[in-house]
Design a protein around this motif. Structure first.
Motif, PDB file in Angstrom:
ATOM      1  N   ALA A 222      -2.489  -6.136  -4.316  1.00 37.27           N
ATOM      2  CA  ALA A 222      -3.901  -5.798  -4.499  1.00 37.27           C
ATOM      3  C   ALA A 222      -4.195  -5.582  -5.981  1.00 37.27           C
ATOM      4  O   ALA A 222      -3.448  -4.893  -6.686  1.00 37.27           O
ATOM      5  N   ALA A 223      -5.290  -6.158  -6.459  1.00 36.33           N
ATOM      6  CA  ALA A 223      -5.691  -5.965  -7.852  1.00 36.33           C
ATOM      7  C   ALA A 223      -6.035  -4.501  -8.091  1.00 36.33           C
ATOM      8  O   ALA A 223      -6.504  -3.802  -7.187  1.00 36.33           O
ATOM      9  N   ASP A 224      -5.812  -4.042  -9.320  1.00 34.51           N
ATOM     10  CA  ASP A 224      -6.093  -2.645  -9.648  1.00 34.51           C
ATOM     11  C   ASP A 224      -7.547  -2.286  -9.364  1.00 34.51           C
ATOM     12  O   ASP A 224      -7.833  -1.224  -8.807  1.00 34.51           O
ATOM     13  N   GLN A 229     -11.790   0.327  -5.965  1.00 32.05           N
ATOM     14  CA  GLN A 229     -13.033   0.198  -5.202  1.00 32.05           C
ATOM     15  C   GLN A 229     -12.849   0.661  -3.756  1.00 32.05           C
ATOM     16  O   GLN A 229     -13.702   1.362  -3.207  1.00 32.05           O
ATOM     17  N   VAL A 230     -11.764   0.244  -3.129  1.00 31.31           N
ATOM     18  CA  VAL A 230     -11.516   0.636  -1.743  1.00 31.31           C
ATOM     19  C   VAL A 230     -11.341   2.148  -1.647  1.00 31.31           C
ATOM     20  O   VAL A 230     -11.893   2.802  -0.748  1.00 31.31           O
ATOM     21  N   THR A 255      -7.746  -2.829   2.571  1.00 34.26           N
ATOM     22  CA  THR A 255      -7.196  -3.499   1.386  1.00 34.26           C
ATOM     23  C   THR A 255      -6.359  -4.707   1.781  1.00 34.26           C
ATOM     24  O   THR A 255      -6.462  -5.779   1.163  1.00 34.26           O
ATOM     25  N   GLU A 256      -5.537  -4.551   2.810  1.00 36.52           N
ATOM     26  CA  GLU A 256      -4.700  -5.665   3.252  1.00 36.52           C
ATOM     27  C   GLU A 256      -5.552  -6.841   3.723  1.00 36.52           C
ATOM     28  O   GLU A 256      -5.239  -8.006   3.441  1.00 36.52           O
ATOM     29  N   ARG A 264     -10.336 -10.129  -5.019  1.00 38.62           N
ATOM     30  CA  ARG A 264      -9.827  -9.313  -6.114  1.00 38.62           C
ATOM     31  C   ARG A 264     -10.834  -8.257  -6.557  1.00 38.62           C
ATOM     32  O   ARG A 264     -10.486  -7.320  -7.263  1.00 38.62           O
ATOM     33  N   GLU A 265     -12.079  -8.436  -6.140  1.00 36.18           N
ATOM     34  CA  GLU A 265     -13.131  -7.474  -6.475  1.00 36.18           C
ATOM     35  C   GLU A 265     -14.099  -7.401  -5.301  1.00 36.18           C
ATOM     36  O   GLU A 265     -14.562  -8.431  -4.799  1.00 36.18           O
ATOM     37  N   LEU A 266     -14.397  -6.196  -4.863  1.00 35.47           N
ATOM     38  CA  LEU A 266     -15.196  -5.998  -3.660  1.00 35.47           C
ATOM     39  C   LEU A 266     -16.685  -6.002  -4.009  1.00 35.47           C
ATOM     40  O   LEU A 266     -17.130  -5.299  -4.914  1.00 35.47           O
TER      41      LEU A 266
END
Length: 300
Positions: A222-224, A229-230, A255-256, A264-266
């Motif tokens: 998962a991107a930082d 965000q999650v 996240t999964e 990569r970005e929500l």
């Protein structure tokens, strides 16, 4: 009081050491939980973990079994659970086959046949008996608040001396008591007698920073930014008046799911179509969508 088998053989000699060992198995424990876990090992006492669903109670028991190199034996509690389902049962089909085989062979000694029917080979060990006979082991009594009062009283008796009496075979006593973790989601109050037998710890939802760390530790792909965000969205969802606020388990599921989609970005659109990974009631989802998903992600 007899000290638990996991100590000192486990090599866990301080709460800080337990934090490090749990981290090796992707479980990030705070100081309070690590201290409670360490004292449970050192004092040979069951650990009673209470908190909302999804905060990591069951995962802690699983991680402890990995730290100790001991099998995890899980007793899932539910309404109507009784001693026979938790302790042992007799394998009636095999006993019947044995009887028929003996009859076919012309065995007429009734006393001998009766004795053979209650031989250990026909005994089906349920979680509590397996935990007493397995050295070492970690016994997870999951969601004790779902069981009836009668079973709770029975469990207290078992945990008091780690002994089980089987009328046909005699008494089974644990050579070394298992490490015991009892969990409750507090759907009802558990009796004080059981809590007094245990060391108690209330598991809170993690802080934002700790939740980000948990997501990154468990899901390194998962991107930082996505992990942040999650975690921020999950924190805000818990502040809403929802039927089922999300726990860490739901944050990880969300996240999964996003990682599986290559996200990569929500953004609000993606959040809308994946909201079922974090919210499990239609009313909760409709409420959050109505309030606006942009506000949920604002600042993320």
């Amino acid at each position: 009081m007899t000290r638990n088998a996991a100590d000192p053989a486990s090599g866990v000699d301080s709460p800080g050491e337990l934090v490090r060992r749990l981290d090796e198995h992707a479980y990030l424990a705070d100081e309070g939980l690590a201290t409670a876990g360490f004292l449970a090992l050192r004092m040979g006492r069951p650990l009673f973990l209470e908190g909302e669903a999804g905060v990591g109670k069951t995962a802690f028991a699983r991680a402890m079994s990995q730290v100790l190199g001991a099998p995890l034996i899980r007793l899932q509690c539910y309404e109507g659970l009784d001693a026979a389902q938790a302790l042992y049962d007799w394998d009636f089909p095999r006993q019947l086959l044995h009887l028929r085989a003996a009859e076919a062979a012309g065995v007429a000694d009734v006393d001998r046949l009766e004795g053979e029917l209650y031989d250990r080979r026909f005994l089906v060990a349920r979680p509590l008996l397996r935990a007493l006979e397995t050295v070492p082991s970690v016994l997870l009594v999951d969601e004790i608040d779902r069981a009836d009062d009668e079973f709770e009283a029975f469990l207290l008796e078992v945990l008091s001396d780690f002994t089980i009496t089987i009328p046909e075979l005699g008494t089974v006593r644990a050579e070394r008591p298992p490490v015991v973790v009892v969990t409750s989601n507090r759907t009802r109050e558990v009796h004080d007698a059981l809590k007094r037998r245990c060391l108690y710890h209330w598991l809170e939802h993690p802080s934002y920073d700790r939740e980000v760390a948990i997501i990154r530790r468990r899901l390194p792909d998962a991107a930082d930014r996505l992990a942040g965000q999650v975690a921020r969205a999950a924190q805000r969802l818990r502040a809403e008046d929802l039927l089922k606020p999300p726990g860490v388990a739901e944050s990880l599921d969300w996240t999964e799911a996003l990682v599986a989609l290559g996200v990569r970005e929500l953004d609000p659109e993606t959040a809308a179509v994946t909201l079922g990974a974090v919210l499990k009631y239609r009313e909760d989802g409709e409420r959050i969508v109505k309030n606006g998903l942009a506000a949920l992600l604002d600042g993320g």
